[in-house]
Design an enzyme around this catalytic site. Structure first.
Site, PDB file in Angstrom:
ATOM      1  CE1 TYR A 124      -9.013   2.388  -0.027  1.00  0.00           C
ATOM      2  CE2 TYR A 124      -9.823   4.611   0.411  1.00  0.00           C
ATOM      3  CZ  TYR A 124      -9.299   3.684  -0.460  1.00  0.00           C
ATOM      4  OH  TYR A 124      -9.048   4.042  -1.764  1.00  0.00           O
ATOM      5  CE  LYS A 128      -5.665   2.641  -2.011  1.00  0.00           C
ATOM      6  NZ  LYS A 128      -5.065   2.110  -3.252  1.00  0.00           N
TER       7      LYS A 128
END
Length: 300
Positions: A124, A128
């Protein structure tokens, strides 16, 4: 001003849309009407809306889910961001605001600022971080004026019928209510920070109003405390329960400094941790009451 918000019906998106309504024509999309991982859909929708600024909130989130589905996370979070940036380039949309995450820096024993190295610990955060790199590249290559926001954990009550997901405070409240105890894993002195969605939404609005040149990144932090302090606050609010510790588990501190956001955006968090916990506790009790009423009706 015309604004397009992706992830507009999500947990944060609803607050962001509401905070921007007075600025002009605010339109939003979410997963049911725009797949940001499909470039043709993104281009077609932005061609219709022709916004002055795109605010990109849509994303898959969560440490554990990203470890289970890393390809899906990069498809949505990274490829989706690229598709939006490319549509902005092709359509001449010159402003882009991207909701990233403080997790891109990994862990931080002292407050991390915008100059800290990028060291993601899970897919994750890596998705990003990769999306941030794309935002910087498009700003430098094509003159898109961009803002990257890196909030710490965003928590608050979620109105039904939306389920709670990735909300540690809600999980702690449920454990006290159902088991009478919150068990902390690892060192209870690990520190984290907690932001209410209304404070993050205000940062988005300030970023829109500031109309900064080039590409600027801002940490957003508030309500720093240890995990033990958080657990004890929840126990006091609920009015019962205890805090236990399993020292065998792993954990780490992740704290940041929002001095730059204070200086350039005039942003200050307003909602205290006690107010956040109280809001979630009231929503939890409301849900529990409705659930008990539904169970009783079924038995009848």
């Amino acid at each position: 001003m015309k604004v397009h918000v992706t992830g507009a019906r999500g947990f944060l998106g609803r607050d962001v849309v509401q905070s921007l309504m007075s600025l002009g024509d605010v339109r939003g999309t979410d997963v049911d009407d725009l797949d940001i991982a499909r470039a043709s859909q993104v281009l077609a929708r932005l061609r219709v809306d022709r916004p002055d600024v795109v605010i990109h909130l849509a994303a898959l989130k969560g440490n554990v889910p990203s470890r289970q589905r890393p390809v899906a996370f990069f498809r949505v979070n990274t490829q989706g961001t690229l598709n939006l940036l490319e549509a902005c380039r092709r359509l001449g949309i010159s402003r882009f605001i991207f909701m990233s995450s403080v997790t891109v820096v990994g862990h931080a024993e002292t407050p991390a600022d915008e100059s800290w190295p990028i060291r993601p610990l899970h897919p994750y955060a890596a998705s990003k971080a990769a999306a941030e790199a794309l935002v910087h590249a498009y700003a430098r290559s094509y003159g898109i004026r961009a803002v990257i926001l890196r909030p710490n954990f965003i928590v608050g009550a979620i109105p039904p019928p939306h389920p709670y997901r990735d909300n540690l405070i809600y999980d702690f409240v449920a454990k006290v209510d159902r088991r009478g105890a919150i068990e902390l894993i690892g060192d209870p002195g690990f520190q984290r920070e907690w932001l209410h969605p209304s404070d993050v939404s205000r940062a988005v609005r300030l970023a829109v109003e500031a109309d900064l040149p080039d590409c600027e990144t801002f940490m957003l932090s508030a309500n720093r405390c240890t995990m033990r302090e958080l657990a004890e606050l929840i126990v006091r609010r609920v009015g019962c329960g205890r805090v236990t510790v399993d020292p065998a588990g792993a954990g780490f501190t992740l704290i940041s400094s929002s001095a730059k956001a204070h200086r350039l955006l005039g942003w200050q968090p307003r909602v205290t941790l006690d107010e956040i916990v109280a809001e979630i506790w009231e929503e939890y009790r409301s849900r529990s009451g409705r659930r008990r009423e539904a169970d009783a009706a079924t038995r009848r």
